[in-house]
Scaffold this motif. Structure first.
Motif, PDB file in Angstrom:
ATOM      1  N   GLU A  72       0.090   8.270   1.891  1.00  9.31           N
ATOM      2  CA  GLU A  72       0.748   9.429   2.312  1.00  9.31           C
ATOM      3  C   GLU A  72       0.997   9.946   3.953  1.00  9.31           C
ATOM      4  O   GLU A  72       1.868  10.324   4.111  1.00  9.31           O
ATOM      5  CB  GLU A  72       0.068  10.461   1.426  1.00  9.31           C
ATOM      6  CG  GLU A  72       0.391  10.464  -0.074  1.00  9.31           C
ATOM      7  CD  GLU A  72      -0.269  11.397  -0.728  1.00  9.31           C
ATOM      8  OE1 GLU A  72       0.305  11.972  -2.012  1.00  9.31           O
ATOM      9  OE2 GLU A  72      -1.195  12.465  -0.058  1.00  9.31           O
TER      10      GLU A  72
ATOM     11  N   GLU B  50       0.595  -1.250   0.252  1.00 12.13           N
ATOM     12  CA  GLU B  50      -0.102   0.003   0.110  1.00 12.13           C
ATOM     13  C   GLU B  50       0.699   1.107  -0.078  1.00 12.13           C
ATOM     14  O   GLU B  50       0.539   2.405  -0.628  1.00 12.13           O
ATOM     15  CB  GLU B  50      -0.863  -0.032   1.273  1.00 12.13           C
ATOM     16  CG  GLU B  50      -1.820   1.069   1.293  1.00 12.13           C
ATOM     17  CD  GLU B  50      -2.706   1.023   2.355  1.00 12.13           C
ATOM     18  OE1 GLU B  50      -3.725   1.741   2.512  1.00 12.13           O
ATOM     19  OE2 GLU B  50      -2.884   0.050   3.153  1.00 12.13           O
TER      20      GLU B  50
ATOM     21  N   ASN C  57       0.959   8.006  -4.849  1.00 12.20           N
ATOM     22  CA  ASN C  57      -0.296   8.643  -4.879  1.00 12.20           C
ATOM     23  C   ASN C  57      -1.009   7.988  -6.342  1.00 12.20           C
ATOM     24  O   ASN C  57      -1.964   8.684  -6.838  1.00 12.20           O
ATOM     25  CB  ASN C  57       0.179  10.010  -5.817  1.00 12.20           C
ATOM     26  CG  ASN C  57       0.527  11.064  -4.402  1.00 12.20           C
ATOM     27  OD1 ASN C  57      -0.100  10.698  -3.473  1.00 12.20           O
ATOM     28  ND2 ASN C  57       1.492  11.763  -4.470  1.00 12.20           N
ATOM     29  N   SER C  58      -0.641   6.899  -6.620  1.00 10.93           N
ATOM     30  CA  SER C  58      -1.391   6.219  -7.746  1.00 10.93           C
ATOM     31  C   SER C  58      -2.955   6.012  -7.416  1.00 10.93           C
ATOM     32  O   SER C  58      -3.686   5.822  -8.350  1.00 10.93           O
ATOM     33  CB  SER C  58      -0.652   4.788  -8.321  1.00 10.93           C
ATOM     34  OG  SER C  58      -0.590   4.046  -7.048  1.00 10.93           O
ATOM     35  N   ARG C  59      -3.011   5.885  -6.153  1.00  8.39           N
ATOM     36  CA  ARG C  59      -4.557   5.320  -5.950  1.00  8.39           C
ATOM     37  C   ARG C  59      -5.037   6.784  -5.269  1.00  8.39           C
ATOM     38  O   ARG C  59      -4.372   7.839  -5.098  1.00  8.39           O
ATOM     39  CB  ARG C  59      -4.174   4.706  -4.330  1.00  8.39           C
ATOM     40  CG  ARG C  59      -3.771   3.234  -4.767  1.00  8.39           C
ATOM     41  CD  ARG C  59      -3.944   2.538  -3.375  1.00  8.39           C
ATOM     42  NE  ARG C  59      -5.315   2.177  -3.235  1.00  8.39           N
ATOM     43  CZ  ARG C  59      -5.742   1.380  -2.015  1.00  8.39           C
ATOM     44  NH1 ARG C  59      -4.912   0.851  -1.218  1.00  8.39           N
ATOM     45  NH2 ARG C  59      -6.811   1.340  -2.038  1.00  8.39           N
ATOM     46  N   SER C  60      -6.370   6.992  -5.798  1.00  8.66           N
ATOM     47  CA  SER C  60      -7.013   8.294  -5.542  1.00  8.66           C
ATOM     48  C   SER C  60      -7.489   8.066  -3.833  1.00  8.66           C
ATOM     49  O   SER C  60      -7.469   7.260  -3.226  1.00  8.66           O
ATOM     50  CB  SER C  60      -8.625   8.087  -6.404  1.00  8.66           C
ATOM     51  OG  SER C  60      -9.158   6.983  -6.030  1.00  8.66           O
ATOM     52  N   HIS C  61      -7.753   9.369  -3.637  1.00 12.41           N
ATOM     53  CA  HIS C  61      -8.042   9.641  -2.168  1.00 12.41           C
ATOM     54  C   HIS C  61      -9.498   8.826  -1.801  1.00 12.41           C
ATOM     55  O   HIS C  61     -10.524   8.983  -2.484  1.00 12.41           O
ATOM     56  CB  HIS C  61      -8.499  11.104  -1.741  1.00 12.41           C
ATOM     57  CG  HIS C  61      -6.908  11.692  -1.869  1.00 12.41           C
ATOM     58  ND1 HIS C  61      -6.761  13.003  -1.148  1.00 12.41           N
ATOM     59  CD2 HIS C  61      -5.896  11.314  -2.288  1.00 12.41           C
ATOM     60  CE1 HIS C  61      -5.512  13.410  -1.429  1.00 12.41           C
ATOM     61  NE2 HIS C  61      -4.967  12.599  -1.935  1.00 12.41           N
ATOM     62  N   ASP C  62      -9.516   8.177  -0.559  1.00 10.34           N
ATOM     63  CA  ASP C  62     -10.475   7.486  -0.261  1.00 10.34           C
ATOM     64  C   ASP C  62     -10.603   7.646   1.356  1.00 10.34           C
ATOM     65  O   ASP C  62     -10.019   8.253   1.935  1.00 10.34           O
ATOM     66  CB  ASP C  62     -10.321   6.176  -0.599  1.00 10.34           C
ATOM     67  CG  ASP C  62     -11.828   5.333  -0.438  1.00 10.34           C
ATOM     68  OD1 ASP C  62     -12.990   6.038  -0.103  1.00 10.34           O
ATOM     69  OD2 ASP C  62     -11.850   4.104  -0.719  1.00 10.34           O
TER      70      ASP C  62
ATOM     71  N   HIS D 243      -2.509  18.132  -0.205  1.00  8.63           N
ATOM     72  CA  HIS D 243      -3.038  16.865  -0.638  1.00  8.63           C
ATOM     73  C   HIS D 243      -4.107  16.484   0.217  1.00  8.63           C
ATOM     74  O   HIS D 243      -5.105  15.932  -0.110  1.00  8.63           O
ATOM     75  CB  HIS D 243      -2.133  15.675  -0.640  1.00  8.63           C
ATOM     76  CG  HIS D 243      -1.218  15.792  -1.841  1.00  8.63           C
ATOM     77  ND1 HIS D 243      -0.124  14.786  -2.016  1.00  8.63           N
ATOM     78  CD2 HIS D 243      -0.871  16.878  -2.730  1.00  8.63           C
ATOM     79  CE1 HIS D 243       0.379  14.990  -3.053  1.00  8.63           C
ATOM     80  NE2 HIS D 243       0.273  16.307  -3.645  1.00  8.63           N
ATOM     81  N   HIS D 244      -4.254  17.194   1.692  1.00  3.93           N
ATOM     82  CA  HIS D 244      -5.300  16.830   2.310  1.00  3.93           C
ATOM     83  C   HIS D 244      -5.879  17.821   3.022  1.00  3.93           C
ATOM     84  O   HIS D 244      -6.623  17.812   4.059  1.00  3.93           O
ATOM     85  CB  HIS D 244      -4.790  15.831   3.658  1.00  3.93           C
ATOM     86  CG  HIS D 244      -4.373  14.530   3.158  1.00  3.93           C
ATOM     87  ND1 HIS D 244      -3.066  14.303   2.456  1.00  3.93           N
ATOM     88  CD2 HIS D 244      -4.962  13.233   3.154  1.00  3.93           C
ATOM     89  CE1 HIS D 244      -2.917  13.157   2.089  1.00  3.93           C
ATOM     90  NE2 HIS D 244      -4.066  12.432   2.487  1.00  3.93           N
TER      91      HIS D 244
ATOM     92  N   ARG E  11       2.590   2.101  -3.470  1.00  5.22           N
ATOM     93  CA  ARG E  11       1.602   2.599  -4.382  1.00  5.22           C
ATOM     94  C   ARG E  11       1.691   4.068  -4.464  1.00  5.22           C
ATOM     95  O   ARG E  11       1.366   4.671  -5.670  1.00  5.22           O
ATOM     96  CB  ARG E  11      -0.098   2.005  -4.380  1.00  5.22           C
ATOM     97  CG  ARG E  11      -0.099   0.622  -4.408  1.00  5.22           C
ATOM     98  CD  ARG E  11      -1.540   0.210  -4.496  1.00  5.22           C
ATOM     99  NE  ARG E  11      -1.609  -1.270  -4.579  1.00  5.22           N
ATOM    100  CZ  ARG E  11      -1.904  -2.193  -3.577  1.00  5.22           C
ATOM    101  NH1 ARG E  11      -2.040  -1.671  -2.322  1.00  5.22           N
ATOM    102  NH2 ARG E  11      -1.873  -3.340  -3.746  1.00  5.22           N
TER     103      ARG E  11
ATOM    104  N   SER F 215      -5.003   9.813   1.135  1.00  6.67           N
ATOM    105  CA  SER F 215      -4.370   8.752   0.867  1.00  6.67           C
ATOM    106  C   SER F 215      -3.859   8.199   2.149  1.00  6.67           C
ATOM    107  O   SER F 215      -2.873   8.838   2.716  1.00  6.67           O
ATOM    108  CB  SER F 215      -3.173   9.480  -0.214  1.00  6.67           C
ATOM    109  OG  SER F 215      -2.402   8.141  -0.184  1.00  6.67           O
TER     110      SER F 215
END
Length: 522
Positions: free
Chosen positions: A389, A330, A335-340, A474-475, A333, A386
């Motif tokens: 992150e 995890e 920033n390749s994953r979108s925020h969730d 980013h957040h 990966r 993320s």
């Protein structure tokens, strides 16, 4: 006298007039003559005198007439000369007026040209002084001919003092010698020396040095240019570090996959051993009877020899390793994953498991792990962002705390406290240590890129700056630090909750727009 009166011609006016004109002596003598010769010669004499007088009168008249003519000719000549002189004076005056007008036009033109030259010179000086580069003009003898504002700012020497002085005196720290400058002037080829380093660590500055020869007839010399490329070098180092991190992430992902396969086999084998030795499965009882094995006695033996305990340890260690591998995957990966939505408390616990080796520090007594105290409140709503992150930020803060402990000479045992709680609609995470702390000067610069207090080669100064960027950009959160020298530091992270994230971003956008509008109206 009686004879004169008795003379018969005494009544003639001409002799009488003659006598009056001739004088008394003549009157006497002619009287005698008249007395002696009363003939006619005195009349001839008189007429001779009259003729002579007339001749003299005529000559006198002729002389006067000639004099008048000469005088008239002289006056005419003088008048002509005067006329010529006046004409010449008028012509000369006109010529002088034209020349004077031309001179006035030339003077006005020169004045305009001088104004334009002065304006051009001022403009060029303004352009040169506005440049961030240091520009220094020197002669082949090393005397300064130009000194811009950047040179004043770098050296602290104003241009009035620097002009005409030897370059080595006004700028002794210049990373070039006059021999190099003279060789450049003689060769006519520009000289370039890049990435000159001054200082060490976070105080390091990098400079590009260029020397451009001047080969004009009346301007033999060189221009020395210094460009501060510190930010460019730092950005290049950041890109290199980012590439390393990407490569490390790919390597971690590959290692995680490679470890995951044999780890799954181990866990699967432990599970099968526990199932095949269980007394509760009928199939185990059947196979044991067929082989003549007392399954209960075997189970007692394995329990007495703690084999089941060993198997439980293997299973727990395998599951923990599997969990670490999952966290590594995890984390890799990025920033390749979108925020969730994610659970902040769960992320903190996973990060502590993942960074178990990171918390170990080398001391004189060997490897020592600081005490980690967690105060994680339950029931914190999910946070949007993320998870990888946030893990990276937590790992950076933990790593900085451990490195601070290594640099501290305190006798108290190292302690790291992690708190997670809910405050005013935000999820708050605090990471506190009892390390050496930091001064106010260091605290103000702690989130700046490439700022580090570590020795050369021990840090890049990117960890906290990247963490600041992740939290704030980013957040849409905040990160702050409070520190007391000698007592420790506390980093506080605030993250908006899932229901408040969009509202928070909208407020930030409106605030930014209002600030731009205010700046434009101002």
């Amino acid at each position: 006298m009686p004879l004169l009166i008795a003379h018969p011609l005494a009544q003639d006016p001409l002799p009488a007039g003659f006598g009056l004109l001739a004088g008394s002596s003549l009157l006497t003598w002619p009287g005698v003559a008249y007395a002696q010769e009363p003939a006619g010669w005195p009349t001839a004499l008189l007429w001779s005198v009259i003729a002579m007088l007339l001749l003299l009168q005529t000559l006198l008249i002729i002389g006067l007439q000639r004099s008048r003519l000469n005088n008239k000719r002289a006056r005419n000549a003088l008048r002509r000369n005067q006329t010529d002189l006046e004409a010449r004076i008028a012509e000369r005056t006109e010529s002088l007026n034209q020349t004077n007008q031309q001179l006035q036009d030339e003077v006005a033109h020169h004045q305009v040209t001088e104004i334009l030259l002065r304006e051009t010179q001022d403009y060029l000086h303004s352009v040169i002084n506005a440049m961030p580069s240091v520009l220094i003009g020197v002669t082949p003898e090393g005397l300064v001919t130009h000194w811009n504002s950047a040179a004043e700012r770098i050296t602290g020497v104003d241009s009035d003092h620097a002009l005409g002085q030897p370059l080595t005196e006004v700028y002794p720290d210049l990373p070039v010698t006059m021999e190099t400058v003279n060789r450049t002037i003689q060769s006519g080829v520009p000289y370039l020396n890049e990435n000159l380093q001054e200082g060490q660590g976070s105080n390091a500055h990098y400079t590009d040095l260029s020397i451009y020869p001047l080969i004009a007839v009346q301007a033999i010399g060189a221009v020395i240019r210094l460009d501060d490329i510190t930010m460019r070098v730092r950005i290049e180092n950041m890109m290199i570090q980012n590439e390393k991190m990407m490569s490390l992430g790919e390597l971690a992902a590959g290692m995680a996959h490679e470890i995951n396969n044999p780890l799954s086999t181990v866990l699967h084998g432990v599970q099968n051993i526990q199932r095949r030795t269980s007394l509760e499965l009928p199939q185990n009882q059947k196979v044991a009877r067929e082989l003549g094995v007392d399954l209960e006695q075997l189970h007692k033996y394995l329990a007495h020899r703690r084999v089941f305990h060993f198997l439980d340890d293997i299973r727990e260690a395998g599951e923990r390793s599997m969990h670490i591998v999952s966290n590594m995957l995890e984390f890799s990966r990025g920033n390749s994953r979108s925020h969730d939505h994610f659970d902040l408390v769960r992320i903190v616990r996973h990060t502590l498991e993942l960074g178990d080796n990171t918390l170990s520090q080398q001391t004189s007594q060997g490897q020592q792990r600081p005490q980690v105290i967690t105060e994680l409140a339950e029931g914190i709503p999910p946070v949007v962002g993320s998870a990888a992150e946030i893990q990276q930020v937590i790992l950076n803060l933990l790593r900085n705390a451990v490195q601070a402990f290594q640099a501290s000479d305190s006798a108290s045992p190292p302690v790291i406290r992690l708190r997670a709680f809910l405050d005013r609609g935000s999820a708050v995470l605090q990471i506190e240590d009892n390390g050496p702390g930091m001064t106010e000067e260091i605290r103000r610069h702690i989130f700046e890129p490439f700022f580090t207090t570590k020795d050369v080669g021990q840090g890049t100064g990117l960890g906290l700056s990247v963490s600041y960027f992740i939290i704030t950009e980013h957040h849409s959160g905040t990160i702050e630090v409070d520190s007391i020298p000698g007592e420790g530091s506390c980093f506080t992270i605030r993250l908006p909750l899932a229901g408040h994230t969009e509202h928070h971003r909208t407020v930030n956008s409106l605030t930014t727009s209002n600030s731009h509008s205010s700046g434009s109206t101002t």
